[in-house]
Design a protein around this motif. Sequence first.
Motif, mmCIF file in Angstrom:
data_model
loop_
_atom_site.group_PDB
_atom_site.id
_atom_site.type_symbol
_atom_site.label_atom_id
_atom_site.label_comp_id
_atom_site.label_asym_id
_atom_site.label_seq_id
_atom_site.Cartn_x
_atom_site.Cartn_y
_atom_site.Cartn_z
ATOM 1 N N CYS A 1 0.820 -1.311 -0.695
ATOM 2 C CA CYS A 1 0.019 -0.181 0.324
ATOM 3 C C CYS A 1 1.179 0.756 0.035
ATOM 4 C CB CYS A 1 -0.570 -0.287 1.456
ATOM 5 S SG CYS A 1 -0.096 0.177 3.221
ATOM 6 N N LEU A 2 0.422 2.164 -0.400
ATOM 7 C CA LEU A 2 1.337 3.822 -0.393
ATOM 8 C C LEU A 2 -0.152 4.447 0.394
ATOM 9 C CD1 LEU A 2 2.822 5.804 -1.480
ATOM 10 C CD2 LEU A 2 1.606 6.076 -3.837
ATOM 11 N N ILE A 3 0.184 5.616 1.363
ATOM 12 C CA ILE A 3 -0.343 6.121 2.061
ATOM 13 C C ILE A 3 0.477 7.791 1.722
ATOM 14 C CG2 ILE A 3 0.246 6.977 4.583
ATOM 15 C CD1 ILE A 3 0.153 4.747 5.657
ATOM 16 N N GLU A 4 -0.625 8.485 1.268
ATOM 17 C CA GLU A 4 -0.403 9.748 1.017
ATOM 18 C C GLU A 4 -1.761 11.017 1.833
ATOM 19 O OE1 GLU A 4 0.430 9.651 -3.748
ATOM 20 O OE2 GLU A 4 -1.489 9.065 -3.085
ATOM 21 N N ASP A 5 -1.322 12.116 1.253
ATOM 22 C CA ASP A 5 -1.945 13.867 1.684
ATOM 23 C C ASP A 5 -1.945 13.029 3.440
ATOM 24 O OD1 ASP A 5 -1.689 14.135 -0.697
ATOM 25 O OD2 ASP A 5 -3.729 12.858 -1.032
ATOM 26 N N VAL A 6 -0.443 13.060 4.188
ATOM 27 C CA VAL A 6 -1.629 12.561 5.517
ATOM 28 C C VAL A 6 -1.306 14.259 6.209
ATOM 29 C CG1 VAL A 6 -0.539 11.542 7.655
ATOM 30 C CG2 VAL A 6 -0.206 10.784 5.628
ATOM 31 N N ALA A 7 -2.674 14.864 6.486
ATOM 32 C CA ALA A 7 -3.036 15.791 7.845
ATOM 33 C C ALA A 7 -3.006 15.494 8.823
ATOM 34 C CB ALA A 7 -3.636 16.625 7.053
ATOM 35 N N CYS A 8 -2.551 15.791 9.841
ATOM 36 C CA CYS A 8 -2.446 15.819 11.522
ATOM 37 C C CYS A 8 -2.837 17.099 11.649
ATOM 38 C CB CYS A 8 -1.918 15.128 12.018
ATOM 39 S SG CYS A 8 -0.905 13.511 11.543
#
Length: 201
Positions: A149-156
Amino acid sequence: MKLLSRDFTLREKILLLLLSIFLLGLLYYHFVDEPVRADLATAASEKAALEIELGAVEQKVAQLERMKKEIDDQADNSFVSFMPSYNNSGAVNLLLNDVLGDLGYYITFSNVTRSGNQIRRSISLQFSAPDYRTVESVLSRLTSAQFRCLIEDVACTTVNTRSARGDDRASVNVNATVTFYETMVDGTADAGLPEEKAVEK
């Protein structure tokens, strides 16, 4: 003929000796010294060229050894993920439920996209965690799972709330896009699979 048969005088002998020495020296210089010097110069030039080539080869060997060490280190410390066959949505749901556990989360599935035999299953993920360490743990467990999988556009976003008892509590709201990859090899097409179409990477 009588002149040629006479004995040489001492002066003539000395002159003949000097002439012989000069001729021998000239022959030595022309047939021995010059070729040897030329051969030495050629050998020195070839040696310099070989040293330069050897240096380049040593640099390549050192680079290959570094790359091999990096690969070995990654092989020792990393996991092996794979692309399961389509349709793997049930296993993806189980993985997300297992990783997110008791955290408050919301998942939105997008339509799958297809490029040749590769299937992309994109998911909009929202969850709330008590701290950033928990967020890091969740993302790490997803990326180190068996499914590629690929994790993108992470906003915290940090959110401060007050409990009924008046205690201040901080939590972290996370929004991210997770794309799981599947393959049509050994997969079975269904109504949820679009027609094969090239998509931008």
